[in-house]
Design a protein around this motif. Structure first.
Motif, PDB file in Angstrom:
ATOM      1  N   GLU A   1      10.645  -8.322  13.789  1.00 53.73           N
ATOM      2  CA  GLU A   1      10.047  -9.557  13.697  1.00 53.73           C
ATOM      3  C   GLU A   1       8.996  -9.581  14.877  1.00 53.73           C
ATOM      4  OE1 GLU A   1      11.602 -13.233  12.600  1.00 53.73           O
ATOM      5  OE2 GLU A   1      13.133 -12.239  11.085  1.00 53.73           O
ATOM      6  N   GLU A   2       7.796  -8.859  14.759  1.00 54.00           N
ATOM      7  CA  GLU A   2       7.064  -8.680  16.185  1.00 54.00           C
ATOM      8  C   GLU A   2       5.640  -8.171  15.777  1.00 54.00           C
ATOM      9  OE1 GLU A   2       8.155  -5.170  18.345  1.00 54.00           O
ATOM     10  OE2 GLU A   2       9.443  -4.396  16.949  1.00 54.00           O
ATOM     11  N   ALA A   3       4.764  -8.496  16.977  1.00 53.12           N
ATOM     12  CA  ALA A   3       3.355  -8.273  16.793  1.00 53.12           C
ATOM     13  C   ALA A   3       3.231  -6.867  17.537  1.00 53.12           C
ATOM     14  CB  ALA A   3       2.592  -9.127  17.118  1.00 53.12           C
ATOM     15  N   VAL A   4       2.878  -5.597  16.878  1.00 49.93           N
ATOM     16  CA  VAL A   4       2.809  -4.489  17.687  1.00 49.93           C
ATOM     17  C   VAL A   4       1.424  -4.159  17.984  1.00 49.93           C
ATOM     18  CG1 VAL A   4       3.333  -2.163  17.511  1.00 49.93           C
ATOM     19  CG2 VAL A   4       5.063  -3.875  16.484  1.00 49.93           C
ATOM     20  N   ASP A   5       1.103  -3.833  19.053  1.00 50.65           N
ATOM     21  CA  ASP A   5      -0.280  -3.756  19.688  1.00 50.65           C
ATOM     22  C   ASP A   5      -0.220  -2.038  20.247  1.00 50.65           C
ATOM     23  OD1 ASP A   5      -2.584  -3.054  20.910  1.00 50.65           O
ATOM     24  OD2 ASP A   5      -2.478  -4.830  22.374  1.00 50.65           O
ATOM     25  N   CYS A   6      -0.685  -1.095  19.291  1.00 49.29           N
ATOM     26  CA  CYS A   6      -0.805   0.338  19.569  1.00 49.29           C
ATOM     27  C   CYS A   6      -2.393   0.834  19.718  1.00 49.29           C
ATOM     28  CB  CYS A   6       0.191   1.156  19.058  1.00 49.29           C
ATOM     29  SG  CYS A   6       0.089   1.242  17.338  1.00 49.29           S
ATOM     30  N   LYS A   7      -3.282   0.000  19.894  1.00 50.50           N
ATOM     31  CA  LYS A   7      -4.642   0.389  19.562  1.00 50.50           C
ATOM     32  C   LYS A   7      -5.227   1.184  20.633  1.00 50.50           C
ATOM     33  CE  LYS A   7      -6.464  -3.766  21.660  1.00 50.50           C
ATOM     34  NZ  LYS A   7      -4.981  -4.545  21.722  1.00 50.50           N
ATOM     35  N   ASP A   8      -4.405   1.329  21.756  1.00 52.07           N
ATOM     36  CA  ASP A   8      -4.937   2.252  22.792  1.00 52.07           C
ATOM     37  C   ASP A   8      -4.132   3.623  22.757  1.00 52.07           C
ATOM     38  OD1 ASP A   8      -6.890   0.413  23.745  1.00 52.07           O
ATOM     39  OD2 ASP A   8      -5.375  -0.682  24.733  1.00 52.07           O
ATOM     40  N   LYS A   9      -3.162   3.989  21.940  1.00 51.31           N
ATOM     41  CA  LYS A   9      -2.394   5.068  21.911  1.00 51.31           C
ATOM     42  C   LYS A   9      -2.712   6.025  20.622  1.00 51.31           C
ATOM     43  CE  LYS A   9       0.724   3.864  25.381  1.00 51.31           C
ATOM     44  NZ  LYS A   9       2.251   3.741  25.982  1.00 51.31           N
ATOM     45  N   ASN A  10      -3.094   7.088  20.638  1.00 49.59           N
ATOM     46  CA  ASN A  10      -2.593   7.776  19.468  1.00 49.59           C
ATOM     47  C   ASN A  10      -1.510   8.385  19.124  1.00 49.59           C
ATOM     48  OD1 ASN A  10      -4.028   9.624  17.414  1.00 49.59           O
ATOM     49  ND2 ASN A  10      -4.367  11.341  18.820  1.00 49.59           N
ATOM     50  N   ILE A  11      -0.808   7.840  18.391  1.00 46.29           N
ATOM     51  CA  ILE A  11       0.570   8.106  18.297  1.00 46.29           C
ATOM     52  C   ILE A  11       0.959   8.231  16.756  1.00 46.29           C
ATOM     53  CG2 ILE A  11       1.532   7.239  20.585  1.00 46.29           C
ATOM     54  CD1 ILE A  11       2.255   4.877  19.216  1.00 46.29           C
ATOM     55  N   HIS A  12       2.326   8.468  16.492  1.00 51.36           N
ATOM     56  CA  HIS A  12       2.703   8.704  15.073  1.00 51.36           C
ATOM     57  C   HIS A  12       3.912   7.617  14.930  1.00 51.36           C
ATOM     58  CE1 HIS A  12       0.077  12.157  15.066  1.00 51.36           C
ATOM     59  NE2 HIS A  12       0.804  12.718  16.176  1.00 51.36           N
ATOM     60  N   ILE A  13       3.639   6.641  13.938  1.00 50.72           N
ATOM     61  CA  ILE A  13       4.660   5.730  13.595  1.00 50.72           C
ATOM     62  C   ILE A  13       5.226   5.993  12.308  1.00 50.72           C
ATOM     63  CG2 ILE A  13       5.448   3.477  13.388  1.00 50.72           C
ATOM     64  CD1 ILE A  13       2.816   2.715  15.377  1.00 50.72           C
ATOM     65  N   ARG A  14       6.651   6.052  12.236  1.00 54.32           N
ATOM     66  CA  ARG A  14       6.971   6.445  10.579  1.00 54.32           C
ATOM     67  C   ARG A  14       8.292   5.956  10.332  1.00 54.32           C
ATOM     68  NH1 ARG A  14       6.940  12.561  11.064  1.00 54.32           N
ATOM     69  NH2 ARG A  14       8.785  12.449  12.345  1.00 54.32           N
ATOM     70  N   GLY A  15       8.549   5.402   9.388  1.00 51.36           N
ATOM     71  CA  GLY A  15       9.748   4.631   8.994  1.00 51.36           C
ATOM     72  C   GLY A  15      10.617   5.673   8.250  1.00 51.36           C
ATOM     73  N   ILE A  16      11.951   5.406   8.207  1.00 50.49           N
ATOM     74  CA  ILE A  16      12.990   6.192   7.483  1.00 50.49           C
ATOM     75  C   ILE A  16      12.665   6.058   5.988  1.00 50.49           C
ATOM     76  CG2 ILE A  16      15.244   6.675   6.872  1.00 50.49           C
ATOM     77  CD1 ILE A  16      14.229   7.876   9.516  1.00 50.49           C
ATOM     78  N   SER A  17      12.347   4.720   5.589  1.00 56.33           N
ATOM     79  CA  SER A  17      12.393   4.305   4.026  1.00 56.33           C
ATOM     80  C   SER A  17      11.323   3.225   4.206  1.00 56.33           C
ATOM     81  CB  SER A  17      13.547   3.723   3.581  1.00 56.33           C
ATOM     82  OG  SER A  17      13.608   3.262   2.530  1.00 56.33           O
ATOM     83  N   ARG A  18      10.208   3.347   3.136  1.00 58.34           N
ATOM     84  CA  ARG A  18       9.329   2.291   3.249  1.00 58.34           C
ATOM     85  C   ARG A  18       9.942   0.919   2.905  1.00 58.34           C
ATOM     86  NH1 ARG A  18       4.536   1.698  -1.277  1.00 58.34           N
ATOM     87  NH2 ARG A  18       6.450   0.571  -2.482  1.00 58.34           N
ATOM     88  N   ASP A  19      10.825   0.986   1.771  1.00 60.88           N
ATOM     89  CA  ASP A  19      11.294  -0.630   1.493  1.00 60.88           C
ATOM     90  C   ASP A  19      12.515  -0.881   2.298  1.00 60.88           C
ATOM     91  OD1 ASP A  19       9.611  -0.266  -0.724  1.00 60.88           O
ATOM     92  OD2 ASP A  19      11.323   0.525  -1.929  1.00 60.88           O
ATOM     93  N   ASP A  20      13.010  -0.165   3.250  1.00 63.14           N
ATOM     94  CA  ASP A  20      14.076  -0.748   4.099  1.00 63.14           C
ATOM     95  C   ASP A  20      13.554  -0.884   5.708  1.00 63.14           C
ATOM     96  OD1 ASP A  20      16.036  -0.565   2.066  1.00 63.14           O
ATOM     97  OD2 ASP A  20      16.196   1.561   2.253  1.00 63.14           O
ATOM     98  N   CYS A  21      12.412  -0.239   5.957  1.00 62.18           N
ATOM     99  CA  CYS A  21      11.674  -0.436   7.260  1.00 62.18           C
ATOM    100  C   CYS A  21      10.591  -1.685   7.348  1.00 62.18           C
ATOM    101  CB  CYS A  21      11.332   0.925   7.833  1.00 62.18           C
ATOM    102  SG  CYS A  21      12.701   2.066   8.082  1.00 62.18           S
ATOM    103  N   ILE A  22      11.018  -2.790   7.721  1.00 62.77           N
ATOM    104  CA  ILE A  22      10.039  -3.907   7.272  1.00 62.77           C
ATOM    105  C   ILE A  22       9.566  -4.381   8.900  1.00 62.77           C
ATOM    106  CG2 ILE A  22       9.767  -6.261   6.382  1.00 62.77           C
ATOM    107  CD1 ILE A  22      12.101  -5.440   4.498  1.00 62.77           C
ATOM    108  N   LEU A  23       8.282  -4.595   8.979  1.00 64.53           N
ATOM    109  CA  LEU A  23       7.657  -4.902  10.020  1.00 64.53           C
ATOM    110  C   LEU A  23       6.913  -6.232   9.612  1.00 64.53           C
ATOM    111  CD1 LEU A  23       6.421  -5.405  13.067  1.00 64.53           C
ATOM    112  CD2 LEU A  23       4.522  -3.829  12.433  1.00 64.53           C
ATOM    113  N   LYS A  24       7.328  -7.471  10.065  1.00 62.97           N
ATOM    114  CA  LYS A  24       6.818  -8.683   9.892  1.00 62.97           C
ATOM    115  C   LYS A  24       6.663  -9.514  10.950  1.00 62.97           C
ATOM    116  CE  LYS A  24      10.877 -11.450   8.262  1.00 62.97           C
ATOM    117  NZ  LYS A  24      11.519 -12.280   7.172  1.00 62.97           N
ATOM    118  N   TYR A  25       5.559 -10.491  10.779  1.00 59.74           N
ATOM    119  CA  TYR A  25       5.017 -11.349  11.747  1.00 59.74           C
ATOM    120  C   TYR A  25       4.186 -12.516  11.209  1.00 59.74           C
ATOM    121  CZ  TYR A  25       4.095 -12.951  16.817  1.00 59.74           C
ATOM    122  OH  TYR A  25       3.984 -13.697  17.642  1.00 59.74           O
ATOM    123  N   SER A  26       3.870 -13.507  12.025  1.00 53.75           N
ATOM    124  CA  SER A  26       3.005 -14.549  11.286  1.00 53.75           C
ATOM    125  C   SER A  26       1.710 -14.053  11.176  1.00 53.75           C
ATOM    126  CB  SER A  26       2.825 -15.769  12.339  1.00 53.75           C
ATOM    127  OG  SER A  26       1.933 -16.577  12.026  1.00 53.75           O
TER     128      SER A  26
END
Length: 429
Positions: A151-176
Motif C-alpha cells: 500500500e504505497e504510491a511509487v514514483d520511478c519516472k526518473d529511472k529506467n528500471i525493470h519492475i517484476r512481480g513473482i505472480s500477477r494475482d499475488d503481487c498487489i500494489l494499491k493506493y488511493s
C-alpha cells in the motif's frame, strides 16, 4: 719383534691422529663458513636453506675467504635491491597511480553491472517497500517483488528500471485513487511485469480528484521505451491507465487487463505537440520540433469500463500536425459495460479540426497491421478511412525478440517463494 710392532703401531696412531685433526679442522672451517653464510643470507633476506647449500658448495678455500665472499655478495645484493625498489617508487609514482586507477576502473565497472533487488511485504526481503527498492536502484537494475500487498504510491519516472512481480494475482500494489498527483505508480521507461495495480476509492481527495493506476506522461520518456506485460489494472475512481507519447518513444502493452470501474475510460492517451507554444488566438508559434517516432502498441489486451459517457479507449489529439503518432492494435478486446463506445477521439482543448486522420483527428494514424480486434475501428482492414492508415515504418516499436522476452511468464524463472535462479544474485543495496 715387539719393538718393530710398537714402532708400526705408533706410526699408525700418529697417522690416525693427524687424519682426525684434519677432519676436525675441515669440519670446523665448513661449520664456520656455513654459519657466516646463514647469518649473511638472513640479513640479505634470502631463504636459509638455499643459503646454506650455496655456502657449502663454494667453501673450498679457507673459512675467512668464504665468509668474506658471502658477506660482500649479500651486502651488495641487498644494496642493489633496496636501491632499485626505492628508485622505482621515487622516480615512477605514475606506476602507483596507474595501479590505483586500474583498481578504480575495475570498481566502477563492477558497480555498473545491473543488480537484482528484492522486495517483500513480510519483511523477508531486502526491502519492505517498492519505493525503497526504487530509490536504491540504478538504471538498468531489476526489482523483483515477492507476493504480498503493498500500500504505497511509487514514483520511478526518473529511472529506467525493470519492475517484476513473482505472480500477477499475488503481487498487489494499491493506493488511493483520489489524488491525481499521487497515483499508485508513476513510470516513464523500463519494463513492468506480473503485477496487479489498484487505485482505490478511499483516502483524501487531492486538488485534482482522480488518479490513474499508472501515469506515464513525462519528458524522460523521449527516446525511450515502456514495456508493460501481464499487468492487471483496476481503478475504482476514474481512468485506469494514462499514457502520453513523446518523440521517438513507444509504449507497449502485452497481455494486460485494464478495468475502469469508476467514471472514465480504461485507457487515455494523447500525442505530443508539434510546436512548443500556442497564442491566445489559436495560432502556434515557436520553432518546429522533431516529434517523429511516437507510438502506442497494444497486443492481446482486454479493456473494460462502466461509464456510458466515455469510450473504453480515448485518444486525445493535439491537432497541430498530421501523423505525429501511430497506434497499433492486435488481438485486443474492448467492452463498455454500459453499452457505450469502444474507442473514440477527442480534440485537445477544443481546438479546430486539422487534417482528417484516424477517427477524425489530425495527429493519430492507425498502423496497417492492426488486426484481430473486437472493435472494427481498431482494424486496418475495416477502418472507414484506409487512406489515413500509417505506413508500416511509421511506428517505432520494440523488436519481436524484445517483445517475446518481455511477454515471458516470470514464474518460469522464480519460484513462488522468491528463490532466484543461477543467473541472479541477491544484493543488499
Amino acid at each position: 719383534m715387539i719393538s718393530t710392532f710398537r714402532a708400526a703401531e705408533n706410526k699408525h696412531r700418529k697417522a690416525y691422529v693427524l687424519r682426525k685433526h684434519c677432519v676436525k679442522t675441515l669440519f670446523k672451517v665448513l661449520l664456520q663458513a656455513g654459519a657466516a653464510a646463514f647469518l649473511c643470507l638472513l640479513i640479505a633476506g634470502e631463504a636459509p636453506a638455499c643459503g646454506i647449500i650455496a655456502a657449502g658448495r663454494e667453501g673450498t678455500s679457507s673459512g675467512a675467504q668464504t665468509v668474506t665472499a658471502v658477506k660482500d655478495t649479500a651486502v651488495k645484493s641487498t644494496a642493489v635491491k633496496s636501491t632499485a625498489v626505492k628508485s622505482t617508487a621515487a622516480k615512477n609514482p605514475a606506476v602507483r597511480n596507474t595501479a590505483a586507477n586500474n583498481t578504480a576502473a575495475k570498481n566502477t565497472a563492477a558497480s555498473e553491472e545491473p543488480k537484482t533487488l528484492y522486495v517483500s511485504a513480510s519483511g523477508k526481503g531486502y526491502y519492505n517497500t517498492i519505493q525503497a527498492a526504487v530509490d536504491a536502484a540504478d538504471p538498468g537494475d531489476t526489482i523483483v517483488i515477492l507476493p504480498g500487498t503493498y500500500e504505497e504510491a511509487v514514483d520511478c519516472k526518473d529511472k529506467n528500471i525493470h519492475i517484476r512481480g513473482i505472480s500477477r494475482d499475488d503481487c498487489i500494489l494499491k493506493y488511493s485513487g483520489l489524488d491525481y498527483f499521487n497515483p499508485p505508480l508513476e513510470m516513464a521507461t523500463g519494463t513492468l511485469e506480473n503485477l496487479t495495480i489498484i487505485a482505490e476509492n478511499s483516502g483524501t481527495p487531492g486538488a485534482i480528484s482522480g488518479a490513474y493506476c499508472l501515469h506515464a506522461d513525462f519528458d524522460t520518456q523521449t527516446n525511450g521505451t515502456l514495456v508493460i506485460t501481464n499487468v492487471h489494472f483496476i481503478n475504482e475512481v476514474t481512468t485506469a491507465v494514462g499514457i502520453a507519447t513523446r518523440p521517438h518513444f513507444c509504449a507497449l502493452l502485452v497481455n494486460c487487463t485494464i478495468e475502469a470501474r469508476g467514471d472514465g475510460p480504461a485507457l487515455f492517451t494523447h500525442d505530443w505537440e508539434f510546436t512548443p507554444e500556442e497564442s491566445g488566438n489559436g495560432t502556434t508559434s515557436g520553432s518546429a520540433q522533431d516529434v517523429t517516432g511516437q507510438g502506442l502498441d497494444l497486443r492481446n489486451c482486454s479493456l473494460t469500463n462502466t461509464a456510458i459517457t466515455s469510450p473504453v479507449i480515448v485518444m486525445d489529439s493535439q491537432e497541430l500536425a498530421p501523423g505525429c503518432a501511430v497506434i497499433r492494435f492486435q488481438n485486443d478486446t474492448v467492452k463498455n459495460l454500459s453499452g457505450g463506445a469502444g474507442i473514440g477521439l477527442m480534440r485537445y482543448s477544443g481546438r479546430a479540426l486539422g487534417v482528417i486522420g484516424y477517427l477524425g483527428g489530425s495527429d493519430w494514424v492507425l498502423a496497417p497491421d492492426s488486426s484481430g480486434n473486437s472493435d472494427p475501428q481498431m482494424n486496418a482492414a475495416t477502418y472507414s478511412a484506409p487512406a489515413q492508415i500509417a505506413p508500416s515504418t511509421g511506428i517505432v516499436a520494440p523488436s519481436d525478440e524484445l517483445l517475446e522476452e518481455a511477454a515471458k511468464n516470470v514464474k518460469n524463472r522464480y519460484a513462488s517463494d522468491g528463490t532466484e535462479d543461477e543467473n541472479d544474485s541477491r544484493t543488499n543495496r
